[in-house]
Design a protein around this motif. Structure first.
Motif, PDB file in Angstrom:
ATOM      1  N   ILE A 321       0.839  -1.202   0.000  1.00  0.00           N
ATOM      2  CA  ILE A 321       0.000   0.000   0.000  1.00  0.00           C
ATOM      3  C   ILE A 321       0.874   1.253   0.000  1.00  0.00           C
ATOM      4  N   ALA A 322       1.947   1.218   0.784  1.00  0.00           N
ATOM      5  CA  ALA A 322       2.820   2.392   0.832  1.00  0.00           C
ATOM      6  C   ALA A 322       3.386   2.708  -0.546  1.00  0.00           C
ATOM      7  N   ILE A 325       0.549   4.156  -2.787  1.00  0.00           N
ATOM      8  CA  ILE A 325       0.131   5.528  -2.494  1.00  0.00           C
ATOM      9  C   ILE A 325       1.313   6.481  -2.446  1.00  0.00           C
ATOM     10  N   GLY A 326       2.430   6.027  -2.977  1.00  0.00           N
ATOM     11  CA  GLY A 326       3.545   6.946  -3.181  1.00  0.00           C
ATOM     12  C   GLY A 326       4.352   7.246  -1.938  1.00  0.00           C
ATOM     13  N   MET A 327       4.354   6.348  -0.975  1.00  0.00           N
ATOM     14  CA  MET A 327       5.165   6.573   0.220  1.00  0.00           C
ATOM     15  C   MET A 327       6.410   5.702   0.235  1.00  0.00           C
TER      16      MET A 327
END
Lengths: 365, 660
Positions: A321-322, A325-327
């Motif tokens: 997920i990170a 979502i660009g983390m």
């Protein structure tokens, strides 16, 4: 009758509920995600899920003594496979990850995740007295044991899986009862080592990925394109999403290969923030519940086994997920039960089988 | 939003709490006999998991709740492509509706580098019949586009044939990333005729892009095309359509409910530009250009005396505007630039010349109106005039001449005497009244010319008496444009009304519905006595009609013309100075109006290095006037016999009429 009821009571209810729920969401989402994919992907995922459920039940029924006995041979065997795959493996997308027989293939690197979970549980539970006497020996042995396969996987190259194996092994290391000063030392050495690897040890394309993650605007159509388009998809879902099967980023193919690494972006676009929080909460519940099972388990082997599975789930979900979502930079880490692919499905199902296995034995001893 | 977030937090914490207190909470509510302490690492692990997920949730809130609208717009612009629908440029027509500038449909081929594969390139090359080298060059150019540039359309081929268009259309499905776009191309059906007046277009440059033009737009660069750019241009519309990530067009059906994300307005029709109807008369323009084409380099203007409307305006030689605007080869363009006859220059408006003797009306009127001379008193011309150490010459010894004869025979010596009486300042004032040295405000880059004053000479090396003499003869520092002279003589012919030259009669919608009608603008009513004007008229009539007149060789039976020849000295003089492309011949002028009474038109003709005005420019002017009365406006043609005799008879004025 009472035998049936006793068997039924052995099945972990909340765990089953959340796993079934996530599988359902995953399939609903994958149906949408694979509408623009080559034909047959969704049905083959259904097939993998069915096989996965059988695998889960099979693993859940295994005798723990057998699991303990399998730990070392399993580890050595899979390490051997990892070495072999570098020589005879099929090259897919520039890396040697697969043993292939026609359209069927396995990735030994996926097996290594399970093998490490098993080996960790076995290693740290076999002789508590010896471990408290000679903690350094156990610590160093464990690190040697995971670093070898992790390096083999890195050689394929498969940064995502190597990273995951490392995080998995370190999580187990920090969760077992070893003296805090040893953990402190390992943390220090580990962090400096990680720095050196990032500085000198990365392949060109890996550096580039890292660089485009840090500066996505530099290259909107190259390496950063997927990541940017994924952000557009997620953000454009806003609070309640564009509606099921109405995600434009997904259906008009602005999200390439989104069924493996980016299914969360598809979900986010069509279901919005509410859908995302629902999925996130489900995963969190799954992980916390797994930790809860570990805490409830009074047997060291079982507890460490479940902790390994919890760590596997946690790192898969949070890294995937990170990165979507660009983390985090884009490394190939799948979203459990949601991503397309046999290897991913079977690995997660086997790990959940281990959790069920331990959970069902909570009344023994 | 905040409410929701808080609730989730509670939920998370409760789970975390439950986990850390797990033994008593008990799975499935079973009582546990032995209490097992939950190890610290597990509690830390639960905390880490919860915190990590809270961070992820926070980022999702940022992306979806806070920046959601922005991303929605970005994802929408991903699949909605906008194409400009170019507006049709307005036509330019002559006063009777003949088309001077028009549009022709044409098709351009564009490629979007990101979507063009090698196979597509091969196919395109075959269909457009590109050579292997051309194709490879194109391939390289497309490949060189990176990043955002790769999504921008690139012009591949211009103005393709109908057959090529049909071939491309039929294989459109196999040409992803290739688009054909209909555009219009400006055409000038009259070719070289009125070329300078019409001007030309070329492609928008960096400065234009800042002013709201787009790549591939054409912009008026000179003449009317530039002057009326904002009226002719119209406003472009657009068409929006759906595409997938590979640039393939999608119908609204294929998108289903996703199409609802599209903006309401999917198409806006372009607004065509306005048609400009000029005051120019194409027939007369042709007559003028035909007359000028007998010379190497010449210019002429014809204006309507009672309105200032320009009926014809020509500069010869002229280029074909169809070839201008980037369609000339470098060599051709260079040849035109270096041509001594300067085909690219509009000599009617943008160049100034010594007006020569055509300027003599100014000192003459100044002297008459300010009562400085007795026009009938004769001065004796011996062919020379001495002022200080300087000797000023006349063409010949005219003997005793009055003002009338001095004008008709263009005696310089008479005007030397006159200039000494009038002085530079008065001449400058009267020249200014007639528009000399004044801007014309046409917006066509026209030159203002120049009339020297005492102040000017004081600032430029001091005034000497000879300068007034030079000025009276339209030499020295005096400069005027062809159109300025035409306007000045029109004022002479209409009783002293100086008009603003008028080029645009009206603007219309393409349907013909009028939008704006322009009317003649009077610049000034000059305070000149009718008797002075009549005296001038008679003198100017004799320039052509009298046997001794300087332009008598240009006399045409039945034409009633009042005019003045001029010879602007530009050939090599005694000091060895010369200007222009011919050092042996002076510029020839003839300016006048016709008929001499109730004048309809004023004409100015300049022939660069033509020689004597009366011999070279005057026949060209009379030919133009004859053409006007024969072919353009026969109803105004004066009755020949009566007029011709009357003008011959009225050459000597009764003394009483001129007495003041």
């Amino acid at each position: 009758m009472s035998a049936l009821r006793r068997t039924w009571s052995l099945i972990d209810g909340p765990l089953s509920a959340v796993v079934a729920f996530v599988i359902a969401l995953g399939l609903v989402n994958l149906y949408s995600a694979t509408r623009v994919a080559p034909k047959g992907m969704f049905s083959s995922q259904l097939l993998w899920m069915a096989i996965g459920v059988l695998l889960l039940v099979g693993v859940a029924l295994l005798d723990q003594q057998l699991l303990k006995r399998l730990a070392w041979p399993g580890y050595l065997g899979v390490t051997g496979l990892l070495a072999a795959v570098l020589v005879v493996g099929k090259v897919v997308n520039g890396s040697r990850r697969w043993f292939g027989w026609g359209s069927f293939g396995i990735q030994p690197s996926e097996l290594m995740k399970l093998s490490l979970i098993l080996l960790g549980a076995q290693l740290f539970s076999s002789d508590p007295k010896d471990m408290s006497l000679r903690p350094w020996r156990y610590a160093l042995l464990w690190h040697a044991l995971w670093i070898v396969p992790a390096l083999l996987i890195l050689k394929q190259p498969d940064l995502g899986t190597a990273l995951l194996c490392g995080l998995l092994a370190l999580s187990v290391f920090f969760l077992v009862p070893l003296p805090a000063r040893i953990k402190g030392w390992v943390l220090t050495v580990g962090l400096s080592g990680a720095f050196l690897i990032v500085r000198f040890g990365l392949k060109e394309y890996q550096k580039k990925r890292l660089l485009t993650f840090l500066h996505p605007e530099l290259d909107p159509t190259g390496t950063g394109y997927h990541a940017r388009q994924a952000l557009f998809a997620i953000g454009s879902g806003r609070l309640t999403g564009k509606g099921y099967l109405r995600g434009t980023q997904n259906h008009l193919q602005f999200l390439p290969e989104h069924w493996t690494d980016f299914p969360f972006a598809v979900w986010a676009e069509e279901w919005g923030l509410l859908g995302c929080l629902l999925l996130l909460a489900s995963f969190l519940f799954l992980i916390l519940w797994t930790l809860h099972i570990a805490a409830a388990c009074r047997d060291r082997f079982g507890r460490y086994l479940v902790l390994g599975c919890a760590a596997l789930l946690f790192w898969h979900v949070s890294i995937n997920i990170a990165m979507v979502i660009g983390m985090a930079p884009v490394v190939g880490v799948t979203l459990p039960l949601v991503s397309y692919g046999g290897s991913s499905v079977l690995t997660v199902m086997a790990a959940l089988g281990l959790v069920y296995n331990v959970s069902a034995r909570r009344y023994q001893y | 939003m905040r409410l929701f977030r808080r609730r989730k937090l509670h939920f998370d914490l409760r789970i975390g709490l439950q986990t850390s207190l797990a033994p008593s909470g008990g799975a499935a509510g079973e009582p546990t006999t032995a209490s097992l302490r939950v190890p610290l690492p597990l509690r830390v692990a639960a905390l880490i998991a919860v915190s990590a997920f809270l961070v992820l949730a926070g980022r999702l809130i940022q992306l979806q709740a806070l920046r959601g609208d922005d991303y929605l717009q970005k994802s929408t612009s991903n699949f909605i492509r906008e194409r400009e629908l170019a507006a049709v440029r307005g036509q330019i027509r002559d006063r009777s509706g003949a088309v001077l500038a028009d549009n022709r449909p044409t098709f351009h081929v564009y490629a979007t580098p990101r979507y063009v594969s090698e196979a597509t390139l091969l196919r395109l090359g075959r269909l457009l019949k590109l050579s292997e080298e051309q194709r490879e060059a194109l391939g390289k150019k497309l490949q060189s586009k990176r990043g955002a540039d790769a999504s921008k359309q690139l012009l591949v081929a211009e103005d393709i044939s109908r057959d090529q268009l049909a071939a491309l259309e039929s294989e459109k499905d196999q040409l992803p990333g290739i688009d054909m776009e209909a555009r219009t191309r400006r055409v000038y059906p009259q070719k070289n005729t009125a070329a300078h007046l019409l001007g030309y277009l070329n492609l928008a440059g960096p400065d234009d892009l800042k002013r709201g033009y787009k790549h591939g737009d054409s912009v008026g660069r000179s003449g009317m095309e530039q002057r009326l750019e904002s009226k002719l241009r119209g406003s472009p519309g657009f068409e929006r359509f759906f595409v997938d990530a590979h640039g393939r067009r999608k119908s609204e059906n294929e998108l289903g409910e996703m199409a609802q994300l599209a903006p309401q307005e999917m198409r806006r029709d372009p607004q065509p530009g306005l048609t400009a109807v000029l005051t120019i008369d194409l027939e007369l323009q042709r007559i003028v250009e035909d007359a000028l084409s007998r010379h190497a380099s010449a210019a002429a203007a014809v204006v309507e005396v009672e309105s200032g409307k320009v009926l014809a305006m020509a500069s010869y030689p002229s280029p074909d505007p169809n070839l201008l605007g980037g369609r000339l080869s470098r060599a051709e363009a260079q040849r035109m630039e270096s041509d001594p006859f300067r085909p690219l220059l509009d000599k009617v408006l943008r160049e100034t010349y010594y007006p020569g003797s055509t300027f003599k009306i100014i000192p003459a009127l100044a002297a008459l109106e300010e009562g400085l001379i007795d026009p009938d008193q004769k001065q004796v011309c011996h062919g020379r005039y001495e002022l200080g150490r300087h000797v000023f010459r006349c063409m010949k010894a005219h003997g005793p001449v009055s003002l009338h004869e001095a004008l008709a025979q263009s005696c310089n010596v008479y005007f030397y005497h006159l200039a000494e009486k009038v002085g530079l300042e008065r001449m400058a004032r009267w020249a200014e009244r007639f528009g000399f040295g004044q801007p014309m405000a046409l917006g066509l880059g026209e030159a203002s010319g120049f009339v020297p004053t005492l102040e000017y000479y004081r600032q430029h090396g001091g005034f000497r008496g000879g300068y007034a003499l030079n000025t009276a003869l339209g030499q020295g520092a005096v400069r005027a444009s062809v159109l300025q002279l035409a306007m000045a003589y029109a004022a002479l012919g209409n009783g002293g009304k100086l008009y603003q030259p008028m080029l645009v009669d009206r603007l219309e919608k393409p349907s013909g519905e009028p939008v704006e009608q322009f009317s003649p603008q009077l610049r000034a009513q000059l305070p000149i006595l009718p008797s002075s004007l009549e005296r001038m008229r008679r003198a100017l009539v004799d320039v052509v009609a009298d046997n001794k007149g300087t332009a008598s060789t240009a006399f045409i039976e039945g034409l009633d013309i009042a005019g003045k020849s001029g010879t602007a000295q530009v050939r090599k003089n005694r000091r060895g100075e010369s200007s222009g492309w011919d050092e042996k011949n002076d510029h020839a002028w003839f300016v006048g109006y016709a008929p001499s009474r109730n004048a309809k038109i004023a004409v100015a003709v300049l022939v660069e290095h033509g020689g004597l005005g009366g011999h070279v420019a005057a026949p060209t002017a009379t030919k133009i006037i004859q053409g006007y009365f024969d072919r353009v406006s026969p109803e105004h043609k004066p009755r020949p016999v009566a007029e011709a005799t009357s003008s011959k008879l009225s050459t000597t004025l009764p003394a009483s009429a001129g007495a003041r």
